[in-house]
Write a protein that holds these residues in place. Structure first.
Motif, short mmCIF file in Angstrom:
data_model
loop_
_atom_site.label_atom_id
_atom_site.label_comp_id
_atom_site.label_asym_id
_atom_site.label_seq_id
_atom_site.Cartn_x
_atom_site.Cartn_y
_atom_site.Cartn_z
N VAL A 125 0.81 -1.20 0.00
CA VAL A 125 0.00 0.00 0.00
C VAL A 125 0.84 1.25 0.00
O VAL A 125 0.41 2.30 -0.47
CB VAL A 125 -0.95 0.03 1.22
N ALA A 126 2.04 1.18 0.60
CA ALA A 126 2.90 2.36 0.75
C ALA A 126 2.04 3.49 1.27
O ALA A 126 1.42 3.38 2.30
CB ALA A 126 3.57 2.70 -0.56
N ALA A 127 1.99 4.61 0.54
CA ALA A 127 1.18 5.75 0.99
C ALA A 127 0.05 5.98 0.00
O ALA A 127 -0.27 7.10 -0.38
CB ALA A 127 2.03 7.00 1.13
N ALA A 128 -0.57 4.90 -0.43
CA ALA A 128 -1.54 5.00 -1.52
C ALA A 128 -2.78 5.78 -1.13
O ALA A 128 -3.36 6.48 -1.95
CB ALA A 128 -1.94 3.60 -1.97
N LEU A 129 -3.22 5.62 0.12
CA LEU A 129 -4.48 6.26 0.49
C LEU A 129 -4.22 7.67 0.99
O LEU A 129 -3.37 7.90 1.80
CB LEU A 129 -5.17 5.47 1.61
N VAL A 130 -4.98 8.59 0.50
CA VAL A 130 -4.96 9.95 1.03
C VAL A 130 -6.41 10.35 1.28
O VAL A 130 -7.24 10.30 0.38
CB VAL A 130 -4.29 10.94 0.05
N VAL A 131 -6.73 10.68 2.53
CA VAL A 131 -8.07 11.11 2.87
C VAL A 131 -7.98 12.57 3.26
O VAL A 131 -7.14 12.95 4.06
CB VAL A 131 -8.62 10.30 4.07
N GLN A 157 0.54 4.60 10.95
CA GLN A 157 1.50 3.51 11.07
C GLN A 157 1.29 2.42 10.04
O GLN A 157 2.22 1.71 9.69
CB GLN A 157 1.39 2.87 12.47
N TRP A 158 0.03 2.25 9.66
CA TRP A 158 -0.29 1.12 8.78
C TRP A 158 -1.47 1.47 7.91
O TRP A 158 -1.91 2.61 7.87
CB TRP A 158 -0.55 -0.15 9.61
N SER A 159 -1.97 0.48 7.20
CA SER A 159 -3.06 0.71 6.25
C SER A 159 -4.38 0.98 6.96
O SER A 159 -4.51 0.81 8.17
CB SER A 159 -3.19 -0.51 5.32
N GLU A 172 -1.60 6.70 4.47
CA GLU A 172 -1.42 5.33 4.95
C GLU A 172 0.04 5.03 5.21
O GLU A 172 0.93 5.58 4.56
CB GLU A 172 -1.94 4.34 3.91
N GLY A 173 0.26 4.11 6.12
CA GLY A 173 1.59 3.56 6.30
C GLY A 173 1.78 2.36 5.41
O GLY A 173 0.92 2.01 4.60
N GLY A 174 2.89 1.70 5.58
CA GLY A 174 3.20 0.52 4.79
C GLY A 174 4.44 -0.16 5.31
O GLY A 174 5.07 0.31 6.27
N VAL A 175 4.82 -1.24 4.69
CA VAL A 175 5.92 -2.06 5.19
C VAL A 175 7.22 -1.28 5.29
O VAL A 175 8.04 -1.54 6.17
CB VAL A 175 6.08 -3.32 4.31
#
Length: 390
Positions: free
Chosen positions: A21-27, A56-58, A86-89
């Motif tokens: 997911v990396a930082a895919a989500l932006v709200v 920290q995470w998704s 979002e966070g990610g690995v």
């Protein structure tokens, strides 16, 4: 959430934290063209201030309060336009904050303090989770009801800094972890426990513990129940460590504009969590709408269990950093030794590592608006999990 997978180890089918997911989500409160973090921390122009929060995470119920603060307009009410990343690995939220790529970050206290010890200028400005959500879970017939019962057992743990409560608990019970138990590198799921490969597994109350209750008992064909398992809760052993907190830039807290933004951001975030306390199903829906890949019943479980870690809050109000809990976290971080002989911290953190200044101001704003910031009458709801958390 807050953990990183073992290098080179493929994620299992039951891993509930997507690694790509990396930082895919932006709200955000409203669609817009954003500028870089730190450029809008003081009021300017006629529009809202743009603020970036690094998770920290998704997307999942662990962060429901921040998502609710966007959805319900609590940030907008405080003059903020908040972008949630979002966070990610490969994302370490406190590092993102320290490098100026976010205005605020959500991180576990011991991990953030380790980063601070290594030079990250960050400060805990609101301790959202007042209790630890970490469990050690075993089948009830194993007779593991305390850390002492882990002697001679195959004990799973995630590593990556998530193991110190477990190691501190075993040490306090008189065990030498490297000698008295068989340590097993656990993947981020409960399959090794369910298959019998390990006797006790690390789990978060709001995530992995639900996984075992979403699985079918092959002996009955029905879902497992809590009676099928025993749980060691590190809050009961004196080795719990503080987890999700809002971290701010230490250096920028000398700027009056950033101080004001921090107060308003905390106030809106706490109001989001108060909303989730009183509207569990609505917050489940908000999380699902925000793009969670987890099932609806699993998300309802998450929001309900996370509420237990926040409410009731200290008499001073939600987000308050309680000195005794902070000191216990530091003590465990300095004294608990993992399988590699390492501690989280090598010295006590300096006084700027946390402050209640901004959360106290935020609580004042919320009280003036009639928001219940303590939740003294809080009672969790009952959640029925579906197979696989659907």
């Amino acid at each position: 959430m807050h953990r990183r997978s073992a290098a080179g180890r493929p994620p299992s089918r039951r891993l509930l934290r997507p690694l790509a997911v990396a930082a895919a989500l932006v709200v955000s409160v409203a669609a817009c063209t954003t500028t870089g973090p730190g450029t809008d921390s003081s009021a300017s122009g006629d529009g809202p201030q743009r603020v970036t929060l690094q998770l920290q995470w998704s997307t999942q119920g662990q962060f429901a309060g921040y998502l609710a603060a966007v959805d319900q307009g609590f940030y907008a009410k405080r003059g903020l336009e908040v972008q949630i990343k979002e966070g990610g690995v490969d994302i370490v939220p406190q590092t993102v904050l320290a490098q100026g790529q976010a205005d605020y970050a959500i991180a576990w206290v011991p991990k953030a303090l380790a980063s601070r010890e290594q030079g990250a200028a960050i400060t805990d400005v609101a301790q959202i989770f007042q209790r630890s959500g970490t469990y050690q879970v075993a089948f009830a017939d194993k007779g593991i009801t305390s850390a002492a019962d882990l002697r001679g057992k195959r004990v799973g743990n995630w590593g990556f800094g998530n193991e110190f409560e477990l190691f501190a608990g075993m040490t306090a019970a008189g065990l030498t972890p490297a000698r008295d138990v068989t340590l097993v590198q656990q993947q981020f799921d409960m399959e090794a426990l369910l298959s019998g490969e390990i006797d006790a597994a690390q789990a978060m109350s709001y995530n992995e513990y639900a996984q075992v209750l979403e699985a079918r008992n092959p002996a009955t064909g029905q879902l497992y129940t809590p009676a099928d398992f025993s749980v060691i809760n590190w809050n009961d052993t004196g080795t719990a460590m503080l987890q999700d907190a809002i971290w701010a830039s230490t250096e920028r807290l000398s700027d009056p504009g950033y101080e004001d933004t921090t107060t308003r951001f905390i106030a809106a975030s706490i109001e989001g969590w108060a909303y989730c306390r009183d509207n569990v199903e609505s917050c489940r829906d908000i999380v699902v709408k925000a793009g969670s890949t987890l099932g609806a019943s699993h998300q309802l479980w998450q929001v309900n269990e996370v509420n237990k870690l926040i409410w009731p809050s200290p008499a001073a109000g939600a987000g308050t950093i309680v000195p005794a809990a902070w000191e216990q976290t530091v003590r465990v971080a300095r004294t608990a030794v993992n399988a590699d002989g390492q501690t989280v911290l090598t010295r006590d953190p300096d006084p700027e590592a946390f402050t209640n200044t901004y959360v106290e101001r935020a609580i004042g704003l919320l009280k003036a608006d009639g928001v219940d910031v303590v939740g003294a009458g809080y009672a969790p709801t009952t959640v029925t999990l579906n197979p696989g958390g659907s």
